[in-house]
Motif scaffolding. Structure first.
Motif, PDB file in Angstrom:
ATOM      1  N   SER A 199      71.805 -31.633   3.921  1.00  0.00           N
ATOM      2  CA  SER A 199      70.934 -30.578   3.415  1.00  0.00           C
ATOM      3  C   SER A 199      69.848 -31.205   2.537  1.00  0.00           C
ATOM      4  CB  SER A 199      71.746 -29.554   2.622  1.00  0.00           C
ATOM      5  OG  SER A 199      72.229 -30.146   1.436  1.00  0.00           O
ATOM      6  N   ASP A 200      68.758 -30.470   2.375  1.00  0.00           N
ATOM      7  CA  ASP A 200      67.647 -30.981   1.562  1.00  0.00           C
ATOM      8  C   ASP A 200      68.086 -31.381   0.150  1.00  0.00           C
ATOM      9  OD1 ASP A 200      66.153 -30.443   3.792  1.00  0.00           O
ATOM     10  OD2 ASP A 200      64.877 -28.920   2.851  1.00  0.00           O
ATOM     11  N   PRO A 201      68.795 -30.522  -0.596  1.00  0.00           N
ATOM     12  CA  PRO A 201      69.170 -30.900  -1.968  1.00  0.00           C
ATOM     13  C   PRO A 201      70.045 -32.161  -2.032  1.00  0.00           C
ATOM     14  CG  PRO A 201      69.512 -28.558  -1.641  1.00  0.00           C
ATOM     15  CD  PRO A 201      69.190 -29.144  -0.312  1.00  0.00           C
ATOM     16  N   ILE A 202      70.981 -32.291  -1.109  1.00  0.00           N
ATOM     17  CA  ILE A 202      71.863 -33.463  -1.114  1.00  0.00           C
ATOM     18  C   ILE A 202      71.057 -34.723  -0.801  1.00  0.00           C
ATOM     19  CG2 ILE A 202      73.838 -34.559   0.020  1.00  0.00           C
ATOM     20  CD1 ILE A 202      74.620 -32.245  -1.787  1.00  0.00           C
ATOM     21  N   ALA A 203      70.154 -34.660   0.144  1.00  0.00           N
ATOM     22  CA  ALA A 203      69.324 -35.816   0.501  1.00  0.00           C
ATOM     23  C   ALA A 203      68.459 -36.239  -0.686  1.00  0.00           C
ATOM     24  CB  ALA A 203      68.452 -35.480   1.707  1.00  0.00           C
ATOM     25  N   TYR A 204      67.882 -35.272  -1.376  1.00  0.00           N
ATOM     26  CA  TYR A 204      67.045 -35.607  -2.539  1.00  0.00           C
ATOM     27  C   TYR A 204      67.902 -36.161  -3.693  1.00  0.00           C
ATOM     28  CZ  TYR A 204      63.206 -33.233  -0.195  1.00  0.00           C
ATOM     29  OH  TYR A 204      62.239 -32.879   0.699  1.00  0.00           O
ATOM     30  N   LEU A 205      69.102 -35.637  -3.862  1.00  0.00           N
ATOM     31  CA  LEU A 205      69.993 -36.121  -4.912  1.00  0.00           C
ATOM     32  C   LEU A 205      70.397 -37.580  -4.661  1.00  0.00           C
ATOM     33  CD1 LEU A 205      71.655 -35.456  -7.449  1.00  0.00           C
ATOM     34  CD2 LEU A 205      73.493 -34.742  -5.921  1.00  0.00           C
TER      35      LEU A 205
ATOM     36  N   SER B 179      63.776 -37.935   3.924  1.00  0.00           N
ATOM     37  CA  SER B 179      63.464 -37.447   5.261  1.00  0.00           C
ATOM     38  C   SER B 179      64.486 -37.958   6.274  1.00  0.00           C
ATOM     39  CB  SER B 179      62.053 -37.889   5.657  1.00  0.00           C
ATOM     40  OG  SER B 179      61.765 -37.475   6.970  1.00  0.00           O
ATOM     41  N   ALA B 180      64.855 -39.227   6.171  1.00  0.00           N
ATOM     42  CA  ALA B 180      65.844 -39.784   7.099  1.00  0.00           C
ATOM     43  C   ALA B 180      67.203 -39.118   6.909  1.00  0.00           C
ATOM     44  CB  ALA B 180      65.953 -41.295   6.886  1.00  0.00           C
ATOM     45  N   LEU B 181      67.584 -38.865   5.662  1.00  0.00           N
ATOM     46  CA  LEU B 181      68.871 -38.211   5.408  1.00  0.00           C
ATOM     47  C   LEU B 181      68.875 -36.767   5.907  1.00  0.00           C
ATOM     48  CD1 LEU B 181      69.712 -39.583   1.838  1.00  0.00           C
ATOM     49  CD2 LEU B 181      70.793 -40.215   4.005  1.00  0.00           C
ATOM     50  N   ILE B 182      67.751 -36.100   5.759  1.00  0.00           N
ATOM     51  CA  ILE B 182      67.653 -34.710   6.253  1.00  0.00           C
ATOM     52  C   ILE B 182      67.760 -34.699   7.773  1.00  0.00           C
ATOM     53  CG2 ILE B 182      66.076 -32.747   6.488  1.00  0.00           C
ATOM     54  CD1 ILE B 182      65.103 -33.465   3.592  1.00  0.00           C
ATOM     55  N   ARG B 183      67.100 -35.636   8.434  1.00  0.00           N
ATOM     56  CA  ARG B 183      67.177 -35.729   9.898  1.00  0.00           C
ATOM     57  C   ARG B 183      68.582 -36.115  10.357  1.00  0.00           C
ATOM     58  NH1 ARG B 183      61.549 -38.394  12.075  1.00  0.00           N
ATOM     59  NH2 ARG B 183      60.229 -36.716  11.293  1.00  0.00           N
ATOM     60  N   ALA B 184      69.323 -36.824   9.485  1.00  0.00           N
ATOM     61  CA  ALA B 184      70.690 -37.205   9.837  1.00  0.00           C
ATOM     62  C   ALA B 184      71.666 -36.045   9.664  1.00  0.00           C
ATOM     63  CB  ALA B 184      71.144 -38.389   8.991  1.00  0.00           C
ATOM     64  N   GLY B 185      71.198 -34.928   9.128  1.00  0.00           N
ATOM     65  CA  GLY B 185      72.042 -33.753   9.058  1.00  0.00           C
ATOM     66  C   GLY B 185      72.413 -33.307   7.654  1.00  0.00           C
TER      67      GLY B 185
ATOM     68  N   THR C 105      68.776 -39.878  -2.900  1.00  0.00           N
ATOM     69  CA  THR C 105      67.633 -40.778  -3.081  1.00  0.00           C
ATOM     70  C   THR C 105      67.245 -40.897  -4.556  1.00  0.00           C
ATOM     71  OG1 THR C 105      66.121 -38.960  -2.574  1.00  0.00           O
ATOM     72  CG2 THR C 105      66.707 -40.437  -0.773  1.00  0.00           C
ATOM     73  N   GLY C 106      67.350 -39.817  -5.304  1.00  0.00           N
ATOM     74  CA  GLY C 106      67.055 -39.874  -6.736  1.00  0.00           C
ATOM     75  C   GLY C 106      68.030 -40.779  -7.476  1.00  0.00           C
ATOM     76  N   ALA C 107      69.298 -40.711  -7.115  1.00  0.00           N
ATOM     77  CA  ALA C 107      70.310 -41.568  -7.748  1.00  0.00           C
ATOM     78  C   ALA C 107      70.022 -43.040  -7.450  1.00  0.00           C
ATOM     79  CB  ALA C 107      71.705 -41.181  -7.267  1.00  0.00           C
ATOM     80  N   GLY C 108      69.599 -43.339  -6.240  1.00  0.00           N
ATOM     81  CA  GLY C 108      69.234 -44.720  -5.894  1.00  0.00           C
ATOM     82  C   GLY C 108      68.061 -45.211  -6.732  1.00  0.00           C
ATOM     83  N   ALA C 109      67.092 -44.342  -6.959  1.00  0.00           N
ATOM     84  CA  ALA C 109      65.934 -44.707  -7.780  1.00  0.00           C
ATOM     85  C   ALA C 109      66.353 -44.987  -9.221  1.00  0.00           C
ATOM     86  CB  ALA C 109      64.894 -43.600  -7.735  1.00  0.00           C
ATOM     87  N   VAL C 110      67.277 -44.213  -9.723  1.00  0.00           N
ATOM     88  CA  VAL C 110      67.768 -44.419 -11.088  1.00  0.00           C
ATOM     89  C   VAL C 110      68.445 -45.789 -11.211  1.00  0.00           C
ATOM     90  CG1 VAL C 110      69.500 -43.636 -12.760  1.00  0.00           C
ATOM     91  CG2 VAL C 110      67.978 -41.985 -11.679  1.00  0.00           C
ATOM     92  N   VAL C 111      69.224 -46.173 -10.215  1.00  0.00           N
ATOM     93  CA  VAL C 111      69.909 -47.466 -10.246  1.00  0.00           C
ATOM     94  C   VAL C 111      68.901 -48.615 -10.268  1.00  0.00           C
ATOM     95  CG1 VAL C 111      71.389 -49.028  -8.899  1.00  0.00           C
ATOM     96  CG2 VAL C 111      72.036 -46.633  -9.189  1.00  0.00           C
TER      97      VAL C 111
END
Length: 130
Positions: free
Chosen positions: A77-83, A69-75, A85-91
């Motif tokens: 796109s939805d897919p990039i923001a989810y990608l 949500s913060a990344l989407i508000r920062a400008g 955050t997902g990569a961070g979760a994997v780490v």
């Protein structure tokens, strides 16, 4: 009864064999105790991996939505923001699993005390034979 200075070779040999048998029995007991300790260590490590995974899942869902949500508000796109955050979760998950697996490694579970004692006993037995 013979004094210790007048003992025959068969008596001395019999005593040496008896002491060696007792030593081997003690080594098996030590190995059993150490392996039991190592098994409980492995169980605790597996429990840590499981607890980390169970606690991490719901927390990550909430945090990932907040970060996305913060990344989407920062400008972004939805897919990039989810990608991202997902990569961070994997780490984070990989780090937790890696720590747990390192505690289950062969070196961590090796009965070092028993192996060291067996080496000392081996040397002592060689000295007895001489």
């Amino acid at each position: 009864m013979n004094s210790s200075n007048n003992r025959s070779i068969p008596e001395l040999f019999s005593d040496a064999v008896g002491q060696l048998a007792k030593l081997i029995g003690n080594e098996f007991e030590l190995a059993r105790a150490e392996l039991s300790d190592k098994a409980s260590q492995a169980g605790r490590a597996a429990a840590m991996i499981g607890a980390g995974a169970v606690i991490l899942i719901p927390a990550l869902v909430i945090l990932l939505f907040a970060i996305s949500s913060a990344l989407i508000r920062a400008g972004l796109s939805d897919p990039i923001a989810y990608l991202i955050t997902g990569a961070g979760a994997v780490v984070v998950s990989a780090i937790l699993i890696g720590v747990g697996l390192s505690r289950l490694s062969g070196g961590a579970l090796k009965p070092a005390v028993t192996l060291e004692q067996v080496q000392r006993d081996k040397l002592a037995a060689k000295e007895m034979v001489r």
